[in-house]
Design a protein around this motif. Structure first.
Motif, PDB file in Angstrom:
ATOM      1  N   SER A  19       0.847  -1.183   0.000  1.00 55.59           N
ATOM      2  CA  SER A  19       0.000   0.000   0.000  1.00 55.59           C
ATOM      3  C   SER A  19       0.889   1.242   0.000  1.00 55.59           C
ATOM      4  CB  SER A  19      -0.872  -0.021   1.258  1.00 55.59           C
ATOM      5  OG  SER A  19      -1.452   1.238   1.487  1.00 55.59           O
ATOM      6  N   GLN A  32      -3.079   3.874  -2.921  1.00 56.71           N
ATOM      7  CA  GLN A  32      -3.433   2.711  -3.740  1.00 56.71           C
ATOM      8  C   GLN A  32      -2.878   1.422  -3.149  1.00 56.71           C
ATOM      9  OE1 GLN A  32      -1.792   3.880  -7.623  1.00 56.71           O
ATOM     10  NE2 GLN A  32      -3.845   4.446  -8.270  1.00 56.71           N
ATOM     11  N   ILE A  33      -3.545   0.337  -3.460  1.00 54.18           N
ATOM     12  CA  ILE A  33      -2.956  -0.990  -3.268  1.00 54.18           C
ATOM     13  C   ILE A  33      -2.222  -1.308  -4.574  1.00 54.18           C
ATOM     14  CG2 ILE A  33      -3.373  -3.445  -2.916  1.00 54.18           C
ATOM     15  CD1 ILE A  33      -5.996  -2.647  -1.481  1.00 54.18           C
ATOM     16  N   PRO A  65      -1.082  -2.402   5.816  1.00 54.43           N
ATOM     17  CA  PRO A  65      -1.006  -1.391   4.761  1.00 54.43           C
ATOM     18  C   PRO A  65      -0.026  -0.252   5.084  1.00 54.43           C
ATOM     19  CG  PRO A  65      -3.294  -1.935   5.202  1.00 54.43           C
ATOM     20  CD  PRO A  65      -2.481  -2.656   6.240  1.00 54.43           C
ATOM     21  N   ILE A  86      -5.255  -9.138  -0.996  1.00 56.73           N
ATOM     22  CA  ILE A  86      -5.865  -7.823  -1.293  1.00 56.73           C
ATOM     23  C   ILE A  86      -6.948  -7.510  -0.264  1.00 56.73           C
ATOM     24  CG2 ILE A  86      -7.199  -6.505  -2.993  1.00 56.73           C
ATOM     25  CD1 ILE A  86      -4.290  -7.034  -3.807  1.00 56.73           C
ATOM     26  N   GLN A  89      -5.281  -6.195   2.780  1.00 50.59           N
ATOM     27  CA  GLN A  89      -4.779  -4.826   2.589  1.00 50.59           C
ATOM     28  C   GLN A  89      -5.907  -3.801   2.626  1.00 50.59           C
ATOM     29  OE1 GLN A  89      -1.727  -3.066   1.332  1.00 50.59           O
ATOM     30  NE2 GLN A  89      -0.816  -4.662   2.575  1.00 50.59           N
ATOM     31  N   ASN A  90      -7.087  -4.233   2.212  1.00 51.02           N
ATOM     32  CA  ASN A  90      -8.176  -3.285   1.985  1.00 51.02           C
ATOM     33  C   ASN A  90      -8.910  -2.922   3.272  1.00 51.02           C
ATOM     34  OD1 ASN A  90      -9.817  -1.628   0.434  1.00 51.02           O
ATOM     35  ND2 ASN A  90     -11.336  -3.256   0.125  1.00 51.02           N
ATOM     36  N   HIS A  95      -7.825   3.175   1.021  1.00 50.74           N
ATOM     37  CA  HIS A  95      -7.407   3.185  -0.382  1.00 50.74           C
ATOM     38  C   HIS A  95      -8.429   3.825  -1.327  1.00 50.74           C
ATOM     39  CE1 HIS A  95      -5.009  -0.128   1.454  1.00 50.74           C
ATOM     40  NE2 HIS A  95      -4.074   0.588   0.864  1.00 50.74           N
ATOM     41  N   ILE A  98      -6.921   0.454  -6.878  1.00 51.23           N
ATOM     42  CA  ILE A  98      -5.912  -0.610  -6.986  1.00 51.23           C
ATOM     43  C   ILE A  98      -5.077  -0.328  -8.228  1.00 51.23           C
ATOM     44  CG2 ILE A  98      -5.553  -3.083  -7.462  1.00 51.23           C
ATOM     45  CD1 ILE A  98      -8.100  -3.626  -5.856  1.00 51.23           C
ATOM     46  N   THR A 123     -13.596  -5.690  -3.429  1.00 49.57           N
ATOM     47  CA  THR A 123     -13.149  -4.430  -2.806  1.00 49.57           C
ATOM     48  C   THR A 123     -13.998  -3.219  -3.172  1.00 49.57           C
ATOM     49  OG1 THR A 123     -11.712  -3.872  -4.663  1.00 49.57           O
ATOM     50  CG2 THR A 123     -10.761  -5.235  -2.911  1.00 49.57           C
TER      51      THR A 123
END
Ligand code: SF4
Length: 267
Positions: A19, A32-33, A65, A86, A89-90, A95, A98, A123
């Motif tokens: 991230s 962003q991821i 992240p 993902i 991370q989200n 975010h 992506i 996501t």
């Protein structure tokens, strides 16, 4: 290396997932991821991602992240595993989108056709494709799943690559598909006017309102963070001011933005 034989539908070769704040183009400053794919079929002189050219045995997956607490996993990774990473991370409210980056993500089109609809559903984040813009055939297959494309138009005098016809087809395809797109052009002290003129003519002939970003090359040694005199140098202020005016003969929006993530010392 035959790329066709190593790209699969249900697994992909990755470099890393992390991230970060986007430092280039239309999304600059947003969070962003990043999914960085292995492999690139180009060899640009200014490449700051040459480590992506080969497939590493392991890929690095960030656990929290932005904290760079990477864990190592074997390549290739399955679609299911990537979706889980993902999802981790989200975390809420972090975010904006992506980023598919590399290397050249379009080399992995067979995988992305399967992966993108699922990650969008999971996501609800917009999908941004960062590409060299020379593979229109692969782009065609992915258009329904993309929200924004950042196309890196290669100037022969800077990158050593010459893909004018493919760039034209690629940009035309984005425009006709109503896919939001911008063009990024890396410039150095060696940039030749004829290359900028050709790039401007191509963009302007498709639509003069497509945003163009002139990005001075970053002369940093990525290993030490210091200026390496053997590396390509950015243009002088006089050069860049002149080139911006030249490009405006063809396109309406020409912005000059260096790589901001490197100013932040963001790895
Ligand atoms: S297209 Fe991108 S990743 Fe590939 S060589 Fe050029 S700068 Fe490097």
């Amino acid at each position: 290396m035959d790329i066709k034989n190593i790209t699969k539908e249900h697994s992909a070769h990755l470099i890393e997932v992390f991230s970060a704040i986007q430092g280039e183009g239309l999304n600059v400053g947003t969070r962003q991821i990043f999914i960085r794919f292995a492999l690139c079929d180009l060899r640009c002189h200014f490449c700051d991602s040459a480590h992506t050219w080969k497939i590493p045995a392991i890929c690095k997956i960030e656990h929290t992240p932005g904290l760079r607490d990477f864990q190592n996993y074997s390549n290739p990774v399955t679609l299911e595993k990537l979706l889980v990473w993902i999802h981790q991370q989200n975390a809420p409210f972090i975010h904006d989108s992506i980023s598919l980056t590399g290397g050249e993500p379009l080399i992995h089109a067979p995988f992305l056709i399967q992966f993108l609809p699922q990650v969008r559903e999971l996501t609800e984040l917009p999908i941004y494709l960062e590409t060299a813009g020379h593979r229109p055939e692969q782009l065609t297959q992915l258009i329904p799943y993309l929200n924004l494309v950042g196309m890196d138009m290669k100037l022969p005098s800077v990158s050593g690559e010459n893909y004018w016809q493919a760039h034209k087809e690629f940009l035309q395809l984005c425009y006709e598909s109503k896919l939001e797109v911008f063009v990024k052009i890396i410039v150095s002290e060696n940039t030749e006017l004829i290359d900028l003129q050709t790039a401007g003519e191509i963009v302007g002939s498709i639509n003069p309102y497509i945003p163009v970003f002139l990005q001075p090359v970053t002369p940093l040694d990525t290993a030490t963070g210091s200026i390496n005199q053997n590396m390509m140098l950015p243009p002088s202020p006089e050069q860049i001011l002149t080139w911006q005016v030249l490009m405006k003969e063809f396109v309406k929006q020409v912005r000059v933005i260096p790589q901001t993530h490197k100013m932040l010392n963001q790895l």
